[in-house]
Write an enzyme that holds these catalytic residues in place. Structure first.
Site, PDB file in Angstrom:
ATOM      1  N   SER A  80       0.793  -1.231   0.000  1.00 17.38           N
ATOM      2  CA  SER A  80       0.000   0.000   0.000  1.00 17.38           C
ATOM      3  C   SER A  80       0.826   1.282   0.000  1.00 17.38           C
ATOM      4  O   SER A  80       0.289   2.342  -0.302  1.00 17.38           O
ATOM      5  CB  SER A  80      -0.917   0.015   1.220  1.00 17.38           C
ATOM      6  OG  SER A  80      -0.151  -0.103   2.411  1.00 17.38           O
ATOM      7  N   ASP A 113      -3.995   7.420   8.322  1.00 15.31           N
ATOM      8  CA  ASP A 113      -4.707   6.424   9.129  1.00 15.31           C
ATOM      9  C   ASP A 113      -3.689   5.765  10.051  1.00 15.31           C
ATOM     10  O   ASP A 113      -2.633   6.350  10.320  1.00 15.31           O
ATOM     11  CB  ASP A 113      -5.470   5.434   8.228  1.00 15.31           C
ATOM     12  CG  ASP A 113      -4.548   4.682   7.270  1.00 15.31           C
ATOM     13  OD1 ASP A 113      -3.313   4.706   7.471  1.00 15.31           O
ATOM     14  OD2 ASP A 113      -5.057   4.063   6.315  1.00 15.31           O
ATOM     15  N   HIS A 150      -0.624   4.602   7.300  1.00 17.69           N
ATOM     16  CA  HIS A 150      -0.118   5.315   6.121  1.00 17.69           C
ATOM     17  C   HIS A 150       0.029   6.813   6.316  1.00 17.69           C
ATOM     18  O   HIS A 150      -0.843   7.438   6.924  1.00 17.69           O
ATOM     19  CB  HIS A 150      -1.086   5.079   4.951  1.00 17.69           C
ATOM     20  CG  HIS A 150      -1.382   3.643   4.709  1.00 17.69           C
ATOM     21  ND1 HIS A 150      -2.520   3.021   5.179  1.00 17.69           N
ATOM     22  CD2 HIS A 150      -0.666   2.687   4.084  1.00 17.69           C
ATOM     23  CE1 HIS A 150      -2.495   1.742   4.829  1.00 17.69           C
ATOM     24  NE2 HIS A 150      -1.380   1.503   4.180  1.00 17.69           N
TER      25      HIS A 150
END
Ligand SMILES: *[C@@H]1O[C@H](CO)[C@@H](O)[C@H](O)[C@H]1NC(C)=O
Ligand SMILES: *[C@@H]1O[C@H](CO)[C@@H](O)[C@H](O)[C@H]1NC(C)=O
Ligand SMILES: *[C@@H]1O[C@H](CO)[C@@H](O)[C@H](O)[C@H]1NC(C)=O
Ligand SMILES: *[C@@H]1O[C@H](CO)[C@@H](O)[C@H](O)[C@H]1NC(C)=O
Ligand SMILES: *[C@@H]1O[C@H](CO)[C@@H](O)[C@H](O)[C@H]1NC(C)=O
Ligand SMILES: *[C@@H]1O[C@H](CO)[C@@H](O)[C@H](O)[C@H]1NC(C)=O
Ligand SMILES: *[C@@H]1O[C@H](CO)[C@@H](O)[C@H](O)[C@H]1NC(C)=O
Ligand SMILES: *[C@@H]1O[C@H](CO)[C@@H](O)[C@H](O)[C@H]1NC(C)=O
Ligand SMILES: *[C@@H]1O[C@H](CO)[C@@H](O)[C@H](O)[C@H]1NC(C)=O
Length: 355
Positions: free
Chosen positions: A50, A326, A329
Site C-alpha cells: 500500500s 490512518d 499510512h
C-alpha cells in the site's frame, strides 16, 4: 534452534544505534533541476504494498476505495491508501513521467502503459499475508507475461526502473497470527532472502535498475503505538527488528550489485527519512507527528468504515499538519515531507540511474 535464536537476538540488540543504511548527509549539492532528468522513454514498474499501490485493490472490498480516502487528491476515493498522493507519485515525478497506471486499469487506458505499470497491491507481502491479493511473486509474473507477449521490447526494458516496497505486511501478518517477537529474526532472514531473489528476478527479466525501499520505522506507526503509548512514542523493540531487516537487506543488495558489476540495485532509506520528519528536523513540521488524522469513532472501527451508511470515523481539521493519515499510512503532506528529506540521496540515485 533455541540457541540460534538466542544468538540472533544478541546480534540484533548489538545493532541498536548502528547507522544501518548509507547516510546521505555528505551530499551538500542541491541542484534541484537535476532531479527532473527526463530519461527518454523510461518506464516505471512498481511492485509491493500500500505504500506504492495507486489503485489495484478490489473496489468492492477495499477501504482505499471509500471516503475519506483520496479527499485531498484527487478529491474522491481512488484506491490510494492516503488522503492524496503516495510515494509512487512523487517517485515518478522525479523521473519525469506520469505515475504509472495500476495493472487493474490497463484495459481502460491502454495508451498509458508507455509509462510502465503499477503492479502493487495494498496489504500484500513477499510471502502470503492476510490479503488474498497477488503477492510479489505473482506481481512479477504479471510483468513477465507482458514481456512474453511482446508488449515491452528489450529496448524499453533497457531504460526502465522498478520500484519495490514490501515486507511490512509480512511482519504484521506474522504478529496478528500471534507469532512471537523471538521468532521474528528467523522470519526476517527468510523475508529478506525471498525479497532479494525477487529483485534479482526483476532484473533478469531485463529491467535495468531496481530500486527497493528500506523499511520505515514501523514501531512509530499508530497501529503499533495506539495500544501501548497512546500514540505518544515509538516502540523501540519493533524498530530494532526493522533495523535488522534493513541491515540484512543492505547486505543482500550489496551482494546483488557485486554480481552485476555495478549499481543495478539501489536502496531508498525510508527509515532515516521518516525519522527526520517524525523528529521534526526536516523542512516541514507536524503538530503531533505520531497522531493519525483519520480514525474510527471507537476501537471497533477504523478510517473509512461505515455502518448503515453512517460514517464511523473522524477526520482531523488540518490535514496538512498531520503526518499519519490512518493507523498505517502517511498523509500526502507526510509523503511530501519524506520526499524532501530524501532529496539529497534521491539526487545521487537518479544521477547514477541508467549509466
Ligand atoms: C527517445 O526515444 C525515441 C524512440 O523511443 C527516439 O525516437 C527519440 O529520438 C529519443 N529522444 C531522445 C531525446 O533521445
Ligand atoms: C505467492 O502466491 C502464490 C499463489 O497463491 C503461491 O503459490 C506462492 O507460494 C506465493 N509465493 C510466496 C513466495 O509465498
Ligand atoms: C542497453 O543499454 C546499454 C547501455 O546502457 C547498451 O550497452 C546495451 O546494448 C543495451 N541493450 C539493449 C538490449 O538495448
Ligand atoms: C491470537 O490470540 C488472541 C488472544 O489470545 C486470540 O483471541 C486470537 O484468536 C489468536 N489469533 C490467532 C490467529 O491464533
Ligand atoms: C512493542 O511492540 C511489541 C510487539 O507488538 C509488544 O510486544 C511490546 O509490548 C511493545 N513494547 C512497548 C514498550 O510498548
Ligand atoms: C563483471 O566484470 C568482469 C570483468 O570486467 C567480467 O568478466 C564479468 O563477466 C562481469 N560480470 C557481469 C555479471 O557482468
Ligand atoms: C529521533 O529521535 C529519536 C528518539 O527521540 C532518536 O533516537 C533518533 O536518533 C532521532 N533521529 C534523528 C534523525 O534525529
Ligand atoms: C463502538 O460504537 C458502536 C456504535 O456506537 C457500539 O455498538 C460499540 O459497542 C462500540 N464499541 C466499543 C468497543 O466501544
Ligand atoms: C530544506 O530547505 C532548504 C532550502 O530550500 C534546503 O537547502 C535543504 O536541503 C532542505 N532540507 C531538507 C532536509 O529537505
Amino acid at each position: 534452534m533455541a540457541k540460534e535464536i538466542f544468538h540472533l537476538l544478541l546480534f540484533f540488540f548489538l545493532l541498536t544505534g548502528i547507522q544501518v543504511v548509507e547516510s546521505s548527509s555528505h551530499n551538500h549539492h542541491h541542484h534541484r533541476h537535476r532531479y527532473h532528468i527526463k530519461l527518454n522513454s523510461s518506464k516505471l514498474f512498481v511492485f509491493g504494498d500500500s505504500y506504492v499501490d495507486t489503485g489495484n485493490n478490489p473496489v468492492s472490498e477495499s477501504r482505499s476505495w471509500h471516503k475519506p480516502y483520496g479527499l485531498t487528491f484527487p478529491g474522491k476515493p481512488a484506491g490510494r491508501w492516503s488522503d492524496g498522493r503516495v510515494f509512487t507519485d512523487y517517485f515518478a515525478s522525479v523521473i519525469g513521467i506520469k505515475s504509472p497506471i495500476p495493472y487493474k486499469w490497463i484495459k481502460v487506458k491502454p495508451e498509458l502503459i508507455k509509462y510502465g505499470i503499477n503492479f502493487a497491491y495494498g496489504g500484500t507481502g513477499v510471502f502470503d499475508t492476510l490479503s488474498t491479493d497477488p503477492n510479489m511473486t505473482i506481481q512479477i509474473n504479471f510483468l513477465q507475461n507482458f514481456i512474453q507477449e511482446g508488449v515491452y521490447s528489450n529496448l524499453d526494458l533497457n531504460s526502465s526502473i522498478a520500484l519495490v516496497s514490501a515486507a511490512g505486511n509480512d511482519y504484521s501478518a506474522y504478529l496478528s497470527r500471534n507469532g512471537t517477537l523471538e521468532g521474528l529474526p528467523a522470519l526476517i532472514i527468510s523475508v529478506v532472502n525471498q525479497l532479494a531473489s525477487n529483485l534479482k528476478r526483476i532484473h533478469s527479466l531485463g529491467v535495468k535498475n531496481v530500486v527497493v525501499n528500506g523499511l520505515q520505522p514501523i514501531g512509530c506507526a499508530p497501529y503499533i503505538t495506539a495500544s501501548s503509548s497512546s500514540r505518544q512514542k515509538c516502540n523501540e523493540t519493533v524498530n530494532i527488528l526493522v533495523k535488522l531487516h534493513n541491515l540484512l537487506l543492505n547486505q543482500a543488495v550489496n551482494k546483488l550489485n557485486s554480481e552485476t558489476n555495478g549499481s543495478t540495485y539501489k536502496i531508498i532509506n525510508l527509515y532515516s527519512a521518516f525519522t527526520t520528519v517524525l523528529n521534526n528536523t526536516g523542512n516541514q513540521t507536524f503538530t503531533n507527528p505520531l497522531q493519525q488524522c483519520c480514525k474510527g469513532k471507537n476501537s471497533t472501527y477504523t478510517c473509512g468504515n461505515t455502518e448503515n451508511g453512517v460514517e464511523m470515523y473522524t477526520v482531523c481539521e488540518n490535514r496538512e499538519a498531520a503526518f499519519f493519515w490512518d493507523d498505517v499510512h502517511p498523509t500526502q503532506q507526510g509523503w511530501s515531507a519524506v520526499f524532501s528529506a530524501l532529496q539529497a540521496s534521491l539526487h545521487q540515485l537518479y544521477s547514477s540511474l541508467m549509466h
